[in-house]
Design an enzyme around this catalytic site. Structure first.
Site, PDB file in Angstrom:
ATOM      1  N   PHE A  67       0.825  -1.216   0.000  1.00  0.00           N
ATOM      2  CA  PHE A  67       0.000   0.000   0.000  1.00  0.00           C
ATOM      3  C   PHE A  67       0.857   1.263   0.000  1.00  0.00           C
ATOM      4  CE2 PHE A  67      -2.588  -3.334   1.883  1.00  0.00           C
ATOM      5  CZ  PHE A  67      -3.748  -3.219   1.127  1.00  0.00           C
ATOM      6  N   SER A  68       2.118   1.092  -0.359  1.00  0.00           N
ATOM      7  CA  SER A  68       3.106   2.160  -0.185  1.00  0.00           C
ATOM      8  C   SER A  68       2.772   3.446  -0.949  1.00  0.00           C
ATOM      9  CB  SER A  68       4.466   1.634  -0.645  1.00  0.00           C
ATOM     10  OG  SER A  68       5.362   2.694  -0.836  1.00  0.00           O
ATOM     11  N   ASN A  69       2.749   4.553  -0.204  1.00  0.00           N
ATOM     12  CA  ASN A  69       2.570   5.870  -0.832  1.00  0.00           C
ATOM     13  C   ASN A  69       3.767   6.194  -1.710  1.00  0.00           C
ATOM     14  OD1 ASN A  69       0.143   6.429   0.583  1.00  0.00           O
ATOM     15  ND2 ASN A  69       1.347   6.905   2.416  1.00  0.00           N
ATOM     16  N   HIS A  70       4.917   5.708  -1.293  1.00  0.00           N
ATOM     17  CA  HIS A  70       6.148   5.979  -2.042  1.00  0.00           C
ATOM     18  C   HIS A  70       6.137   5.270  -3.401  1.00  0.00           C
ATOM     19  CE1 HIS A  70      10.388   6.407  -2.917  1.00  0.00           C
ATOM     20  NE2 HIS A  70      10.513   5.098  -2.959  1.00  0.00           N
ATOM     21  N   ILE A  71       5.666   4.034  -3.427  1.00  0.00           N
ATOM     22  CA  ILE A  71       5.555   3.305  -4.704  1.00  0.00           C
ATOM     23  C   ILE A  71       4.615   4.061  -5.643  1.00  0.00           C
ATOM     24  CG2 ILE A  71       4.508   1.204  -5.743  1.00  0.00           C
ATOM     25  CD1 ILE A  71       7.307   0.611  -4.761  1.00  0.00           C
TER      26      ILE A  71
END
Ligand SMILES: Cc1ncc(COP(=O)(O)O)c(C=O)c1O
Length: 302
Positions: A67-71
């Site tokens: 769920f990474s915001n960075h991805i």
């Protein structure tokens, strides 16, 4: 330059709480619809410097959870710049199931290739990084969460003349890059508080390597663990949105603001203190969180 300085000042909004402390939030979430909050600044120098070097075969590789915001942010940068991106995603079990995950669907739509890595291998990311750099010598490999020295430099942009006016600067903490930048570049008289979204005892050491300043303290704000969402967290986020019109997400900013409210109630901040919280974005995570909550027949984040 793919990531520009914003044409307008990022707003600082007062949260009217009717207490002896004044509370404000800086809306870094508004900086870009897809590369929001601290992600924008952590990537700012990483990406701009890389592209300024005119790499022959530009390629951006990075790491993150499902769920990474960075991805999500790196995939959006790749899409904007027309550059191939590769996301090394924690959890082999997601391989056949990524279509059920809105963050990964968003990343794929942006053209990001996804490679699913088992958790043991993922833990040894340094080895993987070495391997990838030898395979793709021209590639920019951004560490998990985007946290490195360049990210710390970028976070400096979240501070300006207006932020100098506050006694306390608050941010959520995941990999430690954001708090390191705030601590490094804030004023001598300001106190920095990091709200840990993750129970990780090595965070202080990581931050100490990224900043020479010792003006920060860390407070556990994980509410039972990284990514765990309790009913009280959902209630808080929904009340906050209804009362102040500001959306928060459940992993970082929601938990930070909930903790800050609790601390104000307990008298942590001296009377007349001015407290500034950074809204570090990540609102894309709400959709994925709601899918999980729905499966558990629980209330959703509005
Ligand atoms: C919305 C949000 N806030 C705060 C953080 C924490 O930032 P850092 O990893 O730099 O500690 C993250 C993670 O990058 C995030 O996605």
């Amino acid at each position: 330059m793919i990531l520009h300085l914003p044409a307008q000042k990022i707003p600082i909004q007062e949260i009217p709480i009717d207490k002896k402390v004044k509370l404000f939030i800086k809306r870094e979430d508004l900086i870009h619809p897809e590369i929001s909050g601290n992600k924008y600044w952590k990537l700012f120098f990483n990406i701009n410097t890389y592209l300024a070097g005119n790499p022959e075969k530009p390629y951006i590789i990075t790491f993150g959870g499902a769920f990474s915001n960075h991805i999500a942010a790196v995939s959006a940068v790749g899409n904007l710049a027309g550059i191939s991106t590769l996301g090394m995603i924690r959890g082999e079990e997601l391989k056949g199931k990524w279509r059920e995950n809105p963050t990964l669907v968003f990343a794929r739509r942006n053209g990001m290739n996804l490679q699913f890595v088992n958790r043991e291998e993922y833990r040894h990311k340094e080895k993987l990084t070495e391997f990838l750099q030898s395979e793709f010598p021209d590639a920019l490999i951004v560490p998990e969460g985007g946290t490195n020295k360049e990210a710390v430099e970028g976070i400096k942009m979240m501070l300006n003349d207006e932020t100098k006016d506050f006694d306390y600067l608050c941010t959520a903490v995941g990999t430690g890059g954001t708090i390191s930048g705030i601590s490094e570049f804030c004023e001598e008289n300001q106190k920095v508080i990091g709200f840990k979204a993750v129970m990780d005892n090595s965070l202080e050491e990581t931050i100490n390597k990224l900043t020479s300043k010792r003006n920060f303290s860390l407070i556990d704000s994980s509410f039972g663990g990284y990514g765990k969402i309790k009913d009280e967290n959902i209630r808080f986020i929904n009340d906050f949105k209804m009362n102040y019109g500001i959306p928060l997400e459940p992993i970082y900013t929601g938990k930070m603001m909930q903790k800050v409210f609790g601390m104000i109630e307990e008298g942590y901040f001296p009377e007349n203190s001015k407290v500034l919280c950074f809204h570090t974005g990540g609102l894309q995570g709400i959709e994925g969180a709601n899918l999980l909550l729905e499966k558990q027949n629980r209330n959703l984040i509005i």
